[in-house]
Scaffold this motif. Structure first.
Motif, mmCIF file in Angstrom:
data_model
loop_
_atom_site.group_PDB
_atom_site.id
_atom_site.type_symbol
_atom_site.label_atom_id
_atom_site.label_comp_id
_atom_site.label_asym_id
_atom_site.label_seq_id
_atom_site.Cartn_x
_atom_site.Cartn_y
_atom_site.Cartn_z
ATOM 1 N N ASP A 28 44.087 30.182 42.489
ATOM 2 C CA ASP A 28 44.821 29.892 41.152
ATOM 3 C C ASP A 28 44.151 28.484 40.698
ATOM 4 N N ALA A 29 43.308 28.639 39.696
ATOM 5 C CA ALA A 29 42.632 27.562 39.189
ATOM 6 C C ALA A 29 43.427 26.452 38.755
ATOM 7 N N SER A 30 44.669 26.523 38.485
ATOM 8 C CA SER A 30 45.641 25.712 37.689
ATOM 9 C C SER A 30 46.082 24.584 38.698
ATOM 10 N N VAL A 31 46.164 25.141 39.998
ATOM 11 C CA VAL A 31 46.361 23.907 41.281
ATOM 12 C C VAL A 31 45.006 23.455 41.571
ATOM 13 N N THR A 32 45.035 22.144 41.766
ATOM 14 C CA THR A 32 43.651 21.279 41.871
ATOM 15 C C THR A 32 43.948 20.543 43.145
ATOM 16 N N SER A 33 42.959 20.147 43.935
ATOM 17 C CA SER A 33 43.011 19.158 44.928
ATOM 18 C C SER A 33 42.164 18.039 44.885
ATOM 19 N N SER A 34 42.459 16.892 45.490
ATOM 20 C CA SER A 34 41.559 15.674 45.270
ATOM 21 C C SER A 34 41.396 15.436 46.787
ATOM 22 N N ALA A 35 40.096 15.026 47.375
ATOM 23 C CA ALA A 35 39.928 14.697 48.644
ATOM 24 C C ALA A 35 39.916 13.097 48.509
ATOM 25 N N LEU A 36 40.684 12.404 49.506
ATOM 26 C CA LEU A 36 40.896 11.054 49.535
ATOM 27 C C LEU A 36 40.425 10.628 51.055
ATOM 28 N N THR A 37 39.995 9.299 51.130
ATOM 29 C CA THR A 37 40.168 8.869 52.389
ATOM 30 C C THR A 37 41.156 7.322 52.426
ATOM 31 N N MET A 38 41.842 7.445 53.466
ATOM 32 C CA MET A 38 42.888 6.213 53.586
ATOM 33 C C MET A 38 42.565 5.554 54.820
ATOM 34 N N SER A 39 42.726 4.137 54.513
ATOM 35 C CA SER A 39 42.708 3.377 55.762
ATOM 36 C C SER A 39 44.077 3.299 56.550
ATOM 37 N N PHE A 40 43.585 3.631 58.052
ATOM 38 C CA PHE A 40 44.921 3.437 58.798
ATOM 39 C C PHE A 40 44.696 2.373 59.829
ATOM 40 N N GLY A 41 44.109 1.130 59.169
ATOM 41 C CA GLY A 41 43.878 -0.071 59.959
ATOM 42 C C GLY A 41 42.436 0.027 60.567
ATOM 43 N N ASP A 42 42.625 0.518 61.850
ATOM 44 C CA ASP A 42 41.430 0.679 62.722
ATOM 45 C C ASP A 42 40.966 2.049 62.653
ATOM 46 N N PHE A 43 41.163 2.853 61.485
ATOM 47 C CA PHE A 43 40.612 4.225 61.517
ATOM 48 C C PHE A 43 40.838 4.634 60.029
ATOM 49 N N VAL A 44 39.777 5.525 59.434
ATOM 50 C CA VAL A 44 39.947 5.928 58.137
ATOM 51 C C VAL A 44 40.074 7.379 58.090
ATOM 52 N N SER A 45 41.106 7.983 57.777
ATOM 53 C CA SER A 45 41.438 9.327 57.590
ATOM 54 C C SER A 45 40.878 9.887 56.536
ATOM 55 N N LYS A 46 40.594 11.238 56.676
ATOM 56 C CA LYS A 46 40.371 12.003 55.417
ATOM 57 C C LYS A 46 41.676 12.845 55.122
ATOM 58 N N ALA A 47 41.807 12.810 53.790
ATOM 59 C CA ALA A 47 43.026 13.441 53.480
ATOM 60 C C ALA A 47 42.846 14.489 52.072
ATOM 61 N N GLU A 48 44.022 14.784 51.648
ATOM 62 C CA GLU A 48 43.942 15.668 50.413
ATOM 63 C C GLU A 48 45.084 15.841 49.833
ATOM 64 N N LEU A 49 45.094 15.759 48.220
ATOM 65 C CA LEU A 49 46.164 15.588 47.540
ATOM 66 C C LEU A 49 46.164 16.830 46.737
ATOM 67 N N THR A 50 46.953 17.698 46.925
ATOM 68 C CA THR A 50 47.244 19.066 46.207
ATOM 69 C C THR A 50 48.135 18.875 44.882
#
Length: 380
Positions: A28-50
Motif C-alpha cells: 500500500d503506497a499510501s502508508v509510508t515510513s520514516s527511518a529515525l535514529t533516537m538517542s537513549f543516552g549512552d546508545f543510539v537506537s534505530k527506529a521507524e515511524l509508520t
C-alpha cells in the motif's frame, strides 16, 4: 516474559529519512515510513515511524518490545528468528490502516537483528527501558505529522511492565494497550512455564516417567513451541545433536535421566532462582525488576486500558490477564477492557495448545479489536 531469550532524557530526533514502508506495508503506497535514529543516552537506537495516508496529523501509538534483544519489528536479535513473524511491523501496518501513526524502535543496546552490544547482557536496567519510552515519545513530539495530544502506548510481554511504568510520565497519554501482559510476579511466571509447558510436553517422550539424552534430543527436534523448545535446551548440552548430555543441575542423583515428577520441579525452581539472582533473568530479580502490571494497577486506574491475551499463551497464563483486569476494577478503573483469544499464543498467533505456541504472525481478530478500541477512544 519469554524464556526463549536465554543468552547471556531524550536528546530528540537526530535523523529522519522517508522511505517506502517495509514488511507488510509494501503493498500500500499510501502508508509510508520514516527511518529515525533516537538517542537513549549512552546508545543510539534505530527506529521507524509508520504513517497513515492523508494530511491530518495522526494520533501516535508507541510500541514497547518484549524480553530479550528485540529489534524494532519485535524479532529476537539473539537468534535471527525471522520466520516467526514480525509482530510490531504487522501491528504498525494495521494501525496505519486505521489512521494511527506507529513508532517502533530497536531495544536499548540492540543495533539490529543479530547485532547486539555486549552491554545488553551486563548493563541494561528496566529503568533505562522506561526512560527509553519517554525518549521515543519526545523524539517525535514536534513532528508535524503527529498529533501530540493523542498518544497511546502498546506493550508486549516484558514491555507491558515497562509501558505501565512509563505511563505516568506522559502528559497526553490517552490509553495503554497490553498484549501478553505480565500480570503476575516474574518468579511465579517463570516457574509456571516449566509446569504448564515443559513437563506436559516432555511426557510425550518420557520412558517410565523420565527423560535421558535420547528423549531430550527427540523432544528438542519435535514440534514443540518456543518455550518448550528452548527450555529443553537448558536440560541438556548439545540437544540438537547425537552428543546430547543431560544437564546435571536437573539430574541430582546422577543416573543420566531426569525424573519429571521427582527431580524436574525442584530443579526448575532452583534454576529460575539462580538466573534471577544474576543470570539470564537478572532484569527480573530484585532490586532491578519493575513490578508486574497487576501490582501497578493503582497507577493505571484513571487510564483507558485494553488487554489482549491468547488463551494458549505459553509464556504467561491468561489468568495473569484476568488477575490484572480484576485489579483494575478493584482500584476504581472505569475503562478497562479484556479480550482473550482461543487457540492463540503469546504473539496472538495460531497456537493449538500451550506446548505448541510458535510466536508466529498475529491473527486478524486482535488487530480488528485494537483498531475498534482506538477509534472508539479517539472519538470521545
Amino acid at each position: 516474559m519469554r524464556s526463549r531469550r536465554l543468552f547471556a532524557v531524550s536528546l530528540g530526533l537526530l535523523t529522519v529519512v522517508t522511505t517506502a514502508c517495509s514488511g507488510t506495508a509494501e503493498s500500500d503506497a499510501s502508508v509510508t515510513s520514516s527511518a529515525l535514529t533516537m538517542s537513549f543516552g549512552d546508545f543510539v537506537s534505530k527506529a521507524e515511524l509508520t504513517l497513515p495516508s492523508g494530511d491530518r496529523p495522526a494520533p501516535l501509538v508507541v510500541l514497547v518490545g518484549g524480553s530479550g534483544p528485540e529489534d524494532l519489528n519485535a524479532d529476537d536479535a539473539s537468534d535471527g528468528a525471522t520466520s516467526r513473524g514480525h509482530l510490531f511491523a504487522d501491528v504498525a501496518r494495521s494501525l496505519a490502516d486505521e489512521g494511527f501513526a506507529a513508532l517502533r524502535y530497536n531495544k536499548h543496546y540492540v543495533n539490529g537483528l543479530g547485532d547486539i552490544d555486549p552491554r545488553f547482557g551486563t548493563e541494561l536496567t528496566m529503568s533505562q527501558l522506561v526512560d527509553d519510552v519517554h525518549s521515543a515519545v519526545n523524539a517525535v513530539a514536534n513532528d508535524p505529522r503527529i498529533d501530540p495530544r493523542w498518544v497511546y502506548l502498546y506493550g508486549w510481554s516484558e514491555g507491558t511492565t515497562v509501558a505501565a511504568a512509563a505511563a505516568t510520565g506522559i502528559p497526553n497519554l490517552r490509553g495503554i494497550i497490553l498484549q501478553g501482559v505480565v500480570g503476575i510476579p516474574w518468579r511465579e511466571g517463570l516457574i509456571a512455564q516449566w509446569e504448564r509447558v515443559v513437563r506436559p510436553y516432555l511426557r510425550n517422550f518420557a520412558v517410565d516417567g523420565s527423560v535421558g539424552a535420547a528423549e531430550l534430543s527427540r523432544a528438542w527436534h519435535g514440534d514443540g513451541g518456543v518455550v518448550a523448545h528452548e527450555l529443553i535446551g537448558v536440560l541438556g548440552d548439545d540437544v540438537s545433536s547425537e552428543r546430547t548430555v543431560v544437564n546435571p543441575t536437573f539430574d541430582p542423583d546422577g543416573n543420566g535421566r531426569i525424573d519429571l515428577d521427582n527431580e524436574l520441579p525442584t530443579a526448575a525452581v532452583r534454576f529460575v532462582d539462580e538466573q534471577l539472582a544474576g543470570g539470564v533473568f537478572r532484569l527480573y530479580g530484585a532490586p532491578s525488576a519493575l513490578p508486574d502490571v497487576t501490582a501497578q494497577a493503582t497507577a493505571l486506574r484513571d487510564l483507558p486500558v485494553l488487554t489482549l491475551h491468547g488463551e494458549n499463551d505459553s509464556n504467561v497464563s491468561v489468568d495473569a490477564a484476568t488477575r490484572l483486569d480484576r485489579a483494575l476494577a478493584a482500584n476504581g478503573s472505569r475503562d478497562h477492557t479484556l479480550r482473550t483469544y482461543p487457540r492463540s499464543g503469546h504473539s496472538l498467533s495460531e497456537a493449538s495448545d500451550l506446548q505448541h505456541d510458535p510466536i508466529g504472525p498475529i491473527r486478524p481478530e486482535p488487530l480488528i479489536d485494537l483498531g475498534r478500541w482506538l477509534r472508539d477512544h479517539e472519538s470521545r
